[in-house]
Design an enzyme around this catalytic site. Structure first.
Site, mmCIF file in Angstrom:
data_model
loop_
_atom_site.group_PDB
_atom_site.id
_atom_site.type_symbol
_atom_site.label_atom_id
_atom_site.label_comp_id
_atom_site.label_asym_id
_atom_site.label_seq_id
_atom_site.Cartn_x
_atom_site.Cartn_y
_atom_site.Cartn_z
ATOM 1 N N HIS A 44 -24.694 0.989 -11.997
ATOM 2 C CA HIS A 44 -23.931 -0.030 -11.297
ATOM 3 C C HIS A 44 -23.914 -1.344 -12.082
ATOM 4 O O HIS A 44 -24.595 -1.492 -13.100
ATOM 5 C CB HIS A 44 -24.512 -0.250 -9.903
ATOM 6 C CG HIS A 44 -24.301 0.919 -8.987
ATOM 7 N ND1 HIS A 44 -24.712 0.934 -7.666
ATOM 8 C CD2 HIS A 44 -23.708 2.132 -9.198
ATOM 9 C CE1 HIS A 44 -24.396 2.086 -7.109
ATOM 10 N NE2 HIS A 44 -23.789 2.832 -8.012
ATOM 11 N N GLU A 46 -25.160 -4.278 -11.551
ATOM 12 C CA GLU A 46 -26.425 -5.003 -11.708
ATOM 13 C C GLU A 46 -27.246 -4.446 -12.861
ATOM 14 O O GLU A 46 -27.894 -5.195 -13.598
ATOM 15 C CB GLU A 46 -27.233 -4.928 -10.409
ATOM 16 C CG GLU A 46 -26.556 -5.570 -9.205
ATOM 17 C CD GLU A 46 -25.724 -4.597 -8.394
ATOM 18 O OE1 GLU A 46 -25.701 -4.740 -7.161
ATOM 19 O OE2 GLU A 46 -25.089 -3.696 -8.991
ATOM 20 N N CYS A 69 -27.050 -2.118 -3.649
ATOM 21 C CA CYS A 69 -27.346 -0.915 -2.864
ATOM 22 C C CYS A 69 -28.853 -0.748 -2.688
ATOM 23 O O CYS A 69 -29.661 -1.196 -3.501
ATOM 24 C CB CYS A 69 -26.735 0.313 -3.528
ATOM 25 S SG CYS A 69 -27.401 0.690 -5.172
ATOM 26 N N TRP A 164 17.807 5.927 -13.320
ATOM 27 C CA TRP A 164 16.747 5.134 -12.711
ATOM 28 C C TRP A 164 17.377 3.925 -12.045
ATOM 29 O O TRP A 164 18.217 3.242 -12.651
ATOM 30 C CB TRP A 164 15.735 4.680 -13.761
ATOM 31 C CG TRP A 164 15.019 5.807 -14.410
ATOM 32 C CD1 TRP A 164 15.251 6.335 -15.633
ATOM 33 C CD2 TRP A 164 13.916 6.540 -13.865
ATOM 34 N NE1 TRP A 164 14.377 7.350 -15.895
ATOM 35 C CE2 TRP A 164 13.537 7.495 -14.823
ATOM 36 C CE3 TRP A 164 13.212 6.482 -12.671
ATOM 37 C CZ2 TRP A 164 12.482 8.380 -14.603
ATOM 38 C CZ3 TRP A 164 12.168 7.357 -12.463
ATOM 39 C CH2 TRP A 164 11.822 8.291 -13.427
ATOM 40 N N ARG A 178 -0.140 3.748 -9.004
ATOM 41 C CA ARG A 178 -0.638 5.122 -8.875
ATOM 42 C C ARG A 178 -2.084 5.219 -9.364
ATOM 43 O O ARG A 178 -2.918 5.885 -8.743
ATOM 44 C CB ARG A 178 0.232 6.077 -9.680
ATOM 45 C CG ARG A 178 1.571 6.418 -9.054
ATOM 46 C CD ARG A 178 2.291 7.484 -9.874
ATOM 47 N NE ARG A 178 3.559 7.877 -9.272
ATOM 48 C CZ ARG A 178 4.332 8.853 -9.727
ATOM 49 N NH1 ARG A 178 3.956 9.535 -10.819
ATOM 50 N NH2 ARG A 178 5.462 9.147 -9.137
ATOM 51 N N THR A 190 11.012 15.419 -0.336
ATOM 52 C CA THR A 190 10.992 14.911 -1.709
ATOM 53 C C THR A 190 10.608 16.013 -2.682
ATOM 54 O O THR A 190 11.169 16.106 -3.782
ATOM 55 C CB THR A 190 9.998 13.733 -1.811
ATOM 56 O OG1 THR A 190 10.457 12.669 -0.979
ATOM 57 C CG2 THR A 190 9.889 13.235 -3.245
ATOM 58 N N ASP A 194 13.349 16.695 -5.472
ATOM 59 C CA ASP A 194 13.087 16.092 -6.781
ATOM 60 C C ASP A 194 12.081 16.839 -7.637
ATOM 61 O O ASP A 194 11.982 16.571 -8.841
ATOM 62 C CB ASP A 194 12.593 14.643 -6.592
ATOM 63 C CG ASP A 194 13.600 13.773 -5.854
ATOM 64 O OD1 ASP A 194 14.805 14.098 -5.911
ATOM 65 O OD2 ASP A 194 13.183 12.781 -5.228
ATOM 66 N N GLU A 292 4.658 7.737 -1.574
ATOM 67 C CA GLU A 292 5.904 7.791 -2.349
ATOM 68 C C GLU A 292 6.741 8.910 -1.753
ATOM 69 O O GLU A 292 6.572 10.084 -2.102
ATOM 70 C CB GLU A 292 5.627 8.064 -3.825
ATOM 71 C CG GLU A 292 5.014 6.904 -4.577
ATOM 72 C CD GLU A 292 5.131 7.076 -6.079
ATOM 73 O OE1 GLU A 292 6.263 7.027 -6.607
ATOM 74 O OE2 GLU A 292 4.084 7.272 -6.727
#
Length: 365
Positions: A44, A46, A69, A164, A178, A190, A194, A292
Site C-alpha cells: 500500500h 504507506e 488499514c 464516428w 473505460r 447494442t 453493433d 454504454e
C-alpha cells in the site's frame, strides 16, 4: 495532503477493487518519503512512503488520503507499519468506510501513542474513490452513463451508420473512462446491432480490462459475438426464466468462458436494474460501472435512478432526420413531470464538448 491526493490519482486505473491511496511523509518541513497504492495485491501507499523515508520516518508526520488499514488481507496492516517506523503523527483525510477497517486503524494508531488528526481535505479525498465509497456505503457501484450525440441530438443516421459522430479526442477520452471502470454494461440490442468489443485500448492499460456485462433478458446473445472471442471476463445477466428454459445455450456460453447469472425482472418484464447493480457490487466487487448502451437501456437506467453521472459527448455534426434519440425516456404529459438534470462540468475535448450531469434533486431534498 494535496500532494498525497495527486499521488493517489496515479493508481486510479490499476488498484480496483481497492481504493486509490497516496501517502507523504514529512520531517522538519521536508518531504522524506512518498508513495501510492500502485496495484491491487501489492504494498500500500504507506509502505512505499516508509521505504523511501527509511530511518527518517522516526518522529515524522505521515499524510494519508485514507485511514491506514488494520487487517491482514493480501498485505499486512499499514497502521502496524507506521507504528513500527516510529512516526509521531498521522494526518488522515478520511475514515475508511470498509467494515474491515471503519475506524479501527485510527484507534490502533492512537493506542500506540501516535497523534492522529482526521478530516483534512476530506472532500477531495472522497472524490478519489467515489466508486469504492459507493460500494461500501450503499452496496452499489457508482454508475456513469456515457452517450454520444450530434448537435441535433441524434445517435445514428437512418441507415444505422454512427461511426464516428464524435472526434478522435473524445473517443480517447472515453477509453480513459473505460479504463477507470470495473465493469462496462451494455444491452442485448447494442450487442446484436453493433457487435462491440467493449475493451480498453488505451496504451499501457491493455492488461486492466473491465468486466464486460451484457443485459439479455431472453438470452438472445449469439455465441459468435466478438466480445466472447476476446480475452477478459464476460458476464451475461438474464432472467430466471430464460436461464431455466435455455440450458443448452447456457452450457454453450459457459464453455466459452462466459458466466451467466439471473436477476429478477421488473413489472415490464425487463431486468430489474437496481438488482443488476447490487449483483455487480456484491458478487464481483465492482466499484465503478460504465453504461454504454442504446437509447432503450440508457433511458431505463436514467428512469430507474441507477445512474449517478451522465457523461454526454456532443459533436458539431448536424445529422438531420436520423435514427434514434439520446435516451428512451417515458412520455410526459406536463413540463412539471420532466426531470431536470444538473450540470456539473462542461469541457472542450478536441472539437467536441463533454458534459457531466448529475441526477435531478428529489422534491424532498
Amino acid at each position: 495532503m494535496a500532494q498525497a491526493i495527486r499521488l493517489a490519482e496515479r493508481g486510479q486505473f490499476t488498484v480496483r477493487p481497492n481504493p486509490a491511496v497516496g501517502c507523504v511523509i514529512v520531517k522538519a518541513s521536508q518531504v522524506v518519503g512518498e508513495g501510492w497504492h500502485i496495484r491491487a495485491g501489492t504494498p500500500h501507499a504507506e509502505v512505499h512512503a516508509l521505504r523511501m523515508a527509511a530511518e527518517q520516518a522516526q518522529g515524522a508526520t505521515a499524510y494519508v488520503t485514507l485511514e491506514p488499514c488494520s487487517h491482514h488481507g493480501r498485505t499486512p496492516p499499514c497502521c502496524d507499519a507506521l507504528t513500527a517506523a516510529g512516526v509521531s503523527r498521522v494526518v488522515v483525510a478520511m475514515q475508511d468506510p470498509n467494515p474491515l477497517v471503519a475506524g479501527s486503524g485510527i484507534a490502533r494508531l492512537r493506542a500506540a501513542g501516535i497523534q492522529v488528526d482526521v478530516g483534512l481535505m476530506e472532500t477531495s479525498a472522497r472524490g478519489l474513490n467515489v466508486g469504492f465509497l459507493s460500494r461500501m456505503e450503499r452496496g452499489l457501484p457508482f454508475v456513469r452513463a456515457k452517450v454520444g450525440a450530434s448537435l441535433d441530438g441524434q445517435t445514428a443516421l437512418l441507415n444505422g451508420q454512427s461511426q464516428w459522430i464524435t472526434g478522435e479526442a473524445a473517443r480517447a477520452d472515453v477509453q480513459q473512462l473505460r479504463a477507470r471502470s470495473g465493469a462496462i454494461v451494455t444491452g442485448i440490442g447494442t450487442l446484436l446491432a453493433d457487435d462491440p468489443s467493449l475493451t480498453v485500448r488505451l496504451a499501457g492499460f491493455e492488461s486492466f480490462q473491465p468486466l464486460r456485462v451484457v443485459l439479455d433478458t431472453q438470452l438472445r446473445c449469439p455465441p459468435d459475438a466478438k466480445l466472447f472471442r476476446l480475452s477478459g471476463a464476460v458476464l451475461i445477466v438474464t432472467s430466471v426464466q430464460a436461464l431455466s428454459q435455455q440450458a443448452k445455450k447456457v452450457d454453450a456460453l459457459t464453455q466459452l468462458g462466459v458466466q451467466v447469472l439471473p436477476v429478477a425482472v421488473d413489472d415490464l418484464g425487463r431486468l430489474h436494474l437496481p438488482s443488476v447493480m447490487k449483483l455487480l457490487a456484491s458478487d464481483f466487487f465492482i466499484n465503478d460501472v460504465l453504461l454504454e448502451a442504446g437509447a432503450s437501456l440508457t433511458g431505463s437506467a436514467l428512469s430507474a435512478g441507477v445512474v449517478d453521472e451522465l457523461w454526454w459527448y456532443t459533436s458539431g455534426a448536424m445529422m438531420g432526420e436520423a435514427r434514434s434519440a439520446l435516451a428512451g425516456m417515458p412520455l410526459f404529459s406536463s413540463m412539471q413531470q420532466v426531470p431536470r438534470w444538473r450540470l456539473l462540468e462542461q469541457r472542450l475535448v478536441g472539437q467536441d464538448v463533454r458534459m457531466r450531469w448529475l441526477p435531478p434533486v428529489a422534491v424532498n431534498d
